[in-house]
Design a protein around this motif. Structure first.
Motif, PDB file in Angstrom:
ATOM      1  N   ARG A  68      -5.741   5.119   7.993  1.00 30.64           N
ATOM      2  CA  ARG A  68      -4.295   5.319   8.077  1.00 30.64           C
ATOM      3  C   ARG A  68      -3.940   6.654   7.448  1.00 30.64           C
ATOM      4  O   ARG A  68      -4.691   7.201   6.641  1.00 30.64           O
ATOM      5  CB  ARG A  68      -3.554   4.179   7.384  1.00 30.64           C
ATOM      6  N   LEU A  69      -2.792   7.169   7.843  1.00 31.58           N
ATOM      7  CA  LEU A  69      -2.332   8.461   7.331  1.00 31.58           C
ATOM      8  C   LEU A  69      -0.968   8.296   6.664  1.00 31.58           C
ATOM      9  O   LEU A  69      -0.096   7.635   7.211  1.00 31.58           O
ATOM     10  CB  LEU A  69      -2.196   9.479   8.470  1.00 31.58           C
ATOM     11  N   PRO A  70      -0.788   8.934   5.517  1.00 34.40           N
ATOM     12  CA  PRO A  70       0.523   8.880   4.870  1.00 34.40           C
ATOM     13  C   PRO A  70       1.474   9.911   5.482  1.00 34.40           C
ATOM     14  O   PRO A  70       1.052  10.969   5.954  1.00 34.40           O
ATOM     15  CB  PRO A  70       0.205   9.238   3.418  1.00 34.40           C
ATOM     16  N   ASP A  71       2.751   9.590   5.470  1.00 34.59           N
ATOM     17  CA  ASP A  71       3.748  10.542   5.969  1.00 34.59           C
ATOM     18  C   ASP A  71       3.758  11.827   5.155  1.00 34.59           C
ATOM     19  O   ASP A  71       4.170  12.882   5.661  1.00 34.59           O
ATOM     20  CB  ASP A  71       5.138   9.906   5.950  1.00 34.59           C
TER      21      ASP A  71
ATOM     22  N   PRO B 279     -18.068   8.215   7.073  1.00 36.89           N
ATOM     23  CA  PRO B 279     -17.558   7.299   6.050  1.00 36.89           C
ATOM     24  C   PRO B 279     -16.054   7.480   5.853  1.00 36.89           C
ATOM     25  O   PRO B 279     -15.537   8.598   5.947  1.00 36.89           O
ATOM     26  CB  PRO B 279     -18.337   7.713   4.795  1.00 36.89           C
ATOM     27  N   ILE B 280     -15.365   6.377   5.596  1.00 38.43           N
ATOM     28  CA  ILE B 280     -13.925   6.434   5.380  1.00 38.43           C
ATOM     29  C   ILE B 280     -13.630   6.999   3.991  1.00 38.43           C
ATOM     30  O   ILE B 280     -14.213   6.565   2.995  1.00 38.43           O
ATOM     31  CB  ILE B 280     -13.305   5.039   5.528  1.00 38.43           C
ATOM     32  N   LEU B 281     -12.746   7.958   3.936  1.00 36.05           N
ATOM     33  CA  LEU B 281     -12.311   8.507   2.655  1.00 36.05           C
ATOM     34  C   LEU B 281     -11.424   7.468   1.962  1.00 36.05           C
ATOM     35  O   LEU B 281     -10.472   6.959   2.580  1.00 36.05           O
ATOM     36  CB  LEU B 281     -11.530   9.804   2.866  1.00 36.05           C
ATOM     37  N   PRO B 282     -11.709   7.130   0.704  1.00 36.89           N
ATOM     38  CA  PRO B 282     -10.931   6.092   0.020  1.00 36.89           C
ATOM     39  C   PRO B 282      -9.424   6.337   0.050  1.00 36.89           C
ATOM     40  O   PRO B 282      -8.646   5.380   0.113  1.00 36.89           O
ATOM     41  CB  PRO B 282     -11.480   6.136  -1.409  1.00 36.89           C
ATOM     42  N   ALA B 283      -9.018   7.588   0.029  1.00 35.36           N
ATOM     43  CA  ALA B 283      -7.584   7.900   0.017  1.00 35.36           C
ATOM     44  C   ALA B 283      -6.893   7.516   1.315  1.00 35.36           C
ATOM     45  O   ALA B 283      -5.658   7.416   1.364  1.00 35.36           O
ATOM     46  CB  ALA B 283      -7.374   9.388  -0.253  1.00 35.36           C
ATOM     47  N   PHE B 284      -7.678   7.273   2.380  1.00 34.86           N
ATOM     48  CA  PHE B 284      -7.089   6.991   3.682  1.00 34.86           C
ATOM     49  C   PHE B 284      -7.541   5.639   4.240  1.00 34.86           C
ATOM     50  O   PHE B 284      -7.573   5.449   5.447  1.00 34.86           O
ATOM     51  CB  PHE B 284      -7.436   8.121   4.668  1.00 34.86           C
ATOM     52  N   CYS B 285      -7.887   4.728   3.347  1.00 36.13           N
ATOM     53  CA  CYS B 285      -8.281   3.389   3.800  1.00 36.13           C
ATOM     54  C   CYS B 285      -7.040   2.508   3.955  1.00 36.13           C
ATOM     55  O   CYS B 285      -5.985   2.794   3.393  1.00 36.13           O
ATOM     56  CB  CYS B 285      -9.271   2.756   2.836  1.00 36.13           C
TER      57      CYS B 285
ATOM     58  N   GLU C 137      -6.383  -0.317   2.761  1.00 38.88           N
ATOM     59  CA  GLU C 137      -5.953  -1.011   1.548  1.00 38.88           C
ATOM     60  C   GLU C 137      -5.119  -0.113   0.635  1.00 38.88           C
ATOM     61  O   GLU C 137      -4.451  -0.597  -0.274  1.00 38.88           O
ATOM     62  CB  GLU C 137      -7.163  -1.508   0.764  1.00 38.88           C
ATOM     63  N   CYS C 138      -5.188   1.203   0.880  1.00 35.15           N
ATOM     64  CA  CYS C 138      -4.452   2.111   0.001  1.00 35.15           C
ATOM     65  C   CYS C 138      -2.964   1.999   0.271  1.00 35.15           C
ATOM     66  O   CYS C 138      -2.518   2.026   1.412  1.00 35.15           O
ATOM     67  CB  CYS C 138      -4.890   3.559   0.217  1.00 35.15           C
TER      68      CYS C 138
END
Length: 217
Positions: free
Chosen positions: A156-159, A204-210, A212-213
């Motif tokens: 997912r991406l944050p605005d 690999p998924i970057l934790p900042a964009f998982c 669950e974040c």
């Protein structure tokens, strides 16, 4: 003594060109940026394999094919400002800097950020800066950006990142769903981003964009 220049040529001829990447700026950058200098010393011999290279601290260097096709999809021009998220030791930043006016790299890990800045200076990359901060926050003070790249998988991406993209700008992301990954390119128009499929890849998924974040800013 290893002939890394010959390995770069082989990488381009066997991994990049066969992937339908033929734009001169991308080929030129990949022939001239010493990929072996942007990996840990113990990984130098693996720098040109067609696979991910572990950088430590949860970062990896994307496959040459994946990076090249991402660059091909966003088509950076020499008057544009690029935001490069999670570049690790700075290889993707050095590549993009040969095409762009300015590249702003964002790296959370203090050691990686410091080493990336040093390696970029040693490579005479004078149109890139490394900003240490949270990946999902980008670097608003240097934006807005014509192009945003993320060097790892995202769910997912944050605005907060999308807001830093100029109208008419492009963002390229590797969206992971389980073990399957799809690279998509987003085009921002009238304040909204519309996405199109580019190609399949995996990282690999970057934790900042998982998923669950929670981006509670």
């Amino acid at each position: 003594m290893t002939d890394f220049a010959a390995r770069r040529l082989t990488m381009v001829d066997t991994q990049i060109r066969p992937s339908d990447v033929t734009k001169f700026p991308i080929i030129d950058a990949m022939l001239n940026v010493a990929r072996e200098n942007f990996v840990p010393d113990a990984q130098r011999e693996a720098a040109y394999v067609g696979d991910l290279v572990e950088l430590g601290s949860g970062r990896c260097l994307l496959e040459p094919r994946t990076l090249a096709k991402m660059l091909d999809a966003v088509n950076i021009s020499n008057d544009e400002v690029v935001l490069d998220i999670a570049p690790g030791l700075g290889y993707s930043t050095a590549i993009a800097a040969r095409m762009a006016e300015l590249v702003v790299a964002v790296e959370t890990d203090e050691t990686l950020a410091a080493e990336a800045q040093t390696l970029l200076m040693e490579a005479d990359v004078d149109n890139a800066i490394v900003h240490r901060g949270m990946l999902e926050l980008g670097a608003v003070e240097h934006g807005p950006y014509d192009v945003i790249m993320i060097q790892g998988g995202v769910e997912r991406l944050p605005d907060t990142l999308l807001d830093q993209l100029k109208d008419g700008g492009r963002i390229v992301c590797l969206f992971m769903e389980g073990d399957l990954g799809t690279v998509r390119v987003g085009l921002k128009s009238a304040g909204r981003v519309s996405w199109r499929y580019a190609f399949n890849a995996s990282a690999p998924i970057l934790p900042a964009f998982c998923k669950e974040c929670a981006f509670s800013l």
